[in-house]
Design a protein around this motif. Sequence first.
Motif, PDB file in Angstrom:
ATOM      1  N   ILE A   1     -33.603  11.122  84.102  1.00 36.97           N
ATOM      2  CA  ILE A   1     -34.893  11.577  84.662  1.00 36.97           C
ATOM      3  C   ILE A   1     -35.783  12.081  83.526  1.00 36.97           C
ATOM      4  CG2 ILE A   1     -36.016  13.199  86.235  1.00 36.97           C
ATOM      5  CD1 ILE A   1     -33.515  13.225  87.976  1.00 36.97           C
ATOM      6  N   HIS A   2     -35.260  13.032  82.758  1.00 39.01           N
ATOM      7  CA  HIS A   2     -36.021  13.619  81.643  1.00 39.01           C
ATOM      8  C   HIS A   2     -35.094  14.496  80.802  1.00 39.01           C
ATOM      9  CE1 HIS A   2     -38.346  16.961  79.817  1.00 39.01           C
ATOM     10  NE2 HIS A   2     -39.244  16.024  79.585  1.00 39.01           N
TER      11      HIS A   2
ATOM     12  N   TYR B   1     -39.380  21.068  92.912  1.00 43.14           N
ATOM     13  CA  TYR B   1     -40.039  22.107  92.124  1.00 43.14           C
ATOM     14  C   TYR B   1     -41.107  22.870  92.923  1.00 43.14           C
ATOM     15  CZ  TYR B   1     -38.121  20.830  87.489  1.00 43.14           C
ATOM     16  OH  TYR B   1     -37.311  20.617  86.398  1.00 43.14           O
TER      17      TYR B   1
ATOM     18  N   ALA C   1     -32.761  16.861  79.083  1.00 41.14           N
ATOM     19  CA  ALA C   1     -31.426  17.279  79.522  1.00 41.14           C
ATOM     20  C   ALA C   1     -31.465  17.577  81.021  1.00 41.14           C
ATOM     21  CB  ALA C   1     -31.003  18.527  78.751  1.00 41.14           C
TER      22      ALA C   1
ATOM     23  N   ARG D   1     -32.256  26.280  83.754  1.00 47.42           N
ATOM     24  CA  ARG D   1     -33.589  25.809  83.361  1.00 47.42           C
ATOM     25  C   ARG D   1     -33.597  24.303  83.084  1.00 47.42           C
ATOM     26  NH1 ARG D   1     -35.768  27.634  77.741  1.00 47.42           N
ATOM     27  NH2 ARG D   1     -35.763  25.496  77.103  1.00 47.42           N
TER      28      ARG D   1
ATOM     29  N   LYS E   1     -40.074  10.894  87.616  1.00 51.72           N
ATOM     30  CA  LYS E   1     -39.162   9.800  87.252  1.00 51.72           C
ATOM     31  C   LYS E   1     -37.793  10.032  87.870  1.00 51.72           C
ATOM     32  CE  LYS E   1     -41.663   8.574  83.157  1.00 51.72           C
ATOM     33  NZ  LYS E   1     -41.833   8.805  81.750  1.00 51.72           N
TER      34      LYS E   1
ATOM     35  N   ASN F   1     -33.613  19.231  86.754  1.00 52.80           N
ATOM     36  CA  ASN F   1     -34.833  18.446  86.959  1.00 52.80           C
ATOM     37  C   ASN F   1     -35.250  18.425  88.426  1.00 52.80           C
ATOM     38  OD1 ASN F   1     -35.514  17.522  84.292  1.00 52.80           O
ATOM     39  ND2 ASN F   1     -33.645  16.281  84.337  1.00 52.80           N
ATOM     40  N   HIS F   2     -36.481  17.998  88.628  1.00 57.51           N
ATOM     41  CA  HIS F   2     -37.040  17.853  89.984  1.00 57.51           C
ATOM     42  C   HIS F   2     -36.636  16.501  90.571  1.00 57.51           C
ATOM     43  CE1 HIS F   2     -40.242  17.516  93.097  1.00 57.51           C
ATOM     44  NE2 HIS F   2     -40.248  16.238  92.713  1.00 57.51           N
TER      45      HIS F   2
HETATM   46  C1  LIG Z   1     -37.393  23.032  83.778  1.00 52.34           C
HETATM   47  S1  LIG Z   1     -37.561  21.629  82.736  1.00 52.34           S
HETATM   48  C2  LIG Z   1     -36.200  20.673  83.227  1.00 52.34           C
HETATM   49  C3  LIG Z   1     -35.305  20.357  82.073  1.00 52.34           C
HETATM   50  C4  LIG Z   1     -35.813  19.295  81.146  1.00 52.34           C
HETATM   51  N1  LIG Z   1     -35.252  17.998  81.500  1.00 52.34           N
HETATM   52  C5  LIG Z   1     -35.471  19.631  79.706  1.00 52.34           C
HETATM   53  O1  LIG Z   1     -34.788  18.857  79.019  1.00 52.34           O
HETATM   54  O2  LIG Z   1     -35.909  20.708  79.258  1.00 52.34           O
HETATM   55  C6  LIG Z   1     -38.951  20.938  83.527  1.00 52.34           C
HETATM   56  C7  LIG Z   1     -39.570  19.761  82.827  1.00 52.34           C
HETATM   57  O3  LIG Z   1     -38.715  18.617  82.887  1.00 52.34           O
HETATM   58  C8  LIG Z   1     -39.465  17.457  83.167  1.00 52.34           C
HETATM   59  N2  LIG Z   1     -39.057  16.926  84.470  1.00 52.34           N
HETATM   60  C9  LIG Z   1     -38.324  17.562  85.412  1.00 52.34           C
HETATM   61  N3  LIG Z   1     -38.137  16.790  86.488  1.00 52.34           N
HETATM   62  C10 LIG Z   1     -38.781  15.618  86.234  1.00 52.34           C
HETATM   63  C11 LIG Z   1     -38.987  14.420  86.992  1.00 52.34           C
HETATM   64  N4  LIG Z   1     -38.475  14.251  88.209  1.00 52.34           N
HETATM   65  N5  LIG Z   1     -39.694  13.432  86.414  1.00 52.34           N
HETATM   66  C12 LIG Z   1     -40.215  13.569  85.169  1.00 52.34           C
HETATM   67  N6  LIG Z   1     -40.084  14.682  84.406  1.00 52.34           N
HETATM   68  C13 LIG Z   1     -39.360  15.696  84.933  1.00 52.34           C
HETATM   69  C14 LIG Z   1     -40.933  17.847  83.163  1.00 52.34           C
HETATM   70  O4  LIG Z   1     -41.450  17.669  81.855  1.00 52.34           O
HETATM   71  C15 LIG Z   1     -40.867  19.319  83.501  1.00 52.34           C
HETATM   72  O5  LIG Z   1     -41.976  20.031  83.007  1.00 52.34           O
END
Ligand SMILES: C[S@@+](CC[C@H](N)C(=O)[O-])C[C@H]1O[C@@H](n2cnc3c(N)ncnc32)[C@H](O)[C@@H]1O
Length: 165
Positions: free
Chosen positions: A9-10, A117, A12, A80, A132, A83-84
């Motif tokens: 998704i994104h 989220y 970690a 933290r 994503k 992901n969403h």
């Molecule tokens: C709280 S962080 C989640 C952890 C993130 N994957 C990381 O490595 O730090 C939130 C950010 O992750 C990304 N993210 C989370 N869910 C997503 C999704 N369904 N699609 C795309 N980006 C996502 C966005 O950039 C968001 O601002």
Amino acid sequence: MWKVKRSKIHGAGVFATKQIPKNTDIIEYIGEKVTKKVGDIRSAQRIKKYLNSNKTGSVYIFELNKKFDIDGSPLYNKARYINHSCEPNCEVSIKGNRIWITSIKKIKKGEELSYDYGYEFDKDDFKDHVCKCGSKYCIGYIISSDHWNKFIAHLTKNVKKLKNL
Ligand SMILES: C[S@@+](CC[C@H](N)C(=O)[O-])C[C@H]1O[C@@H](n2cnc3c(N)ncnc32)[C@H](O)[C@@H]1O
Ligand SMILES: [Zn+2]
């Protein structure tokens, strides 16, 4: 019960290391307990910082109650990394003074944990948050499912304008 690893998704994400039953408190969202005023200032500062740097970033302030927020930005807060998803398997549940990520369905070993989220639909900036999550029900942007009707109404209005309907 869970581990942090690279996500499709994104960046970690957090993944189940064994089957998790429905209604399980999986990870506590931990961090610094701050007053709402401090939480609001920190959120605004971080949004400003990311806008200025042209990078995508995250704000980790979570509302605990009417008086306090939790600033979950410290790296020891593994929640933290969740992901969403438009089809989440968890939700955020506030129990007393603690914030938990709780399963809302049975989660298989290896599945990525996700929650909604809760972003409100905003016609001016929804495009900044492309989703994503990969679900077949994905709406395309990170928008709370409670606001999908507003988003669809917005799209319908635009289509009508475009087609002179
Ligand atoms: C709280 S962080 C989640 C952890 C993130 N994957 C990381 O490595 O730090 C939130 C950010 O992750 C990304 N993210 C989370 N869910 C997503 C999704 N369904 N699609 C795309 N980006 C996502 C966005 O950039 C968001 O601002
Ligand atoms: Zn999605």
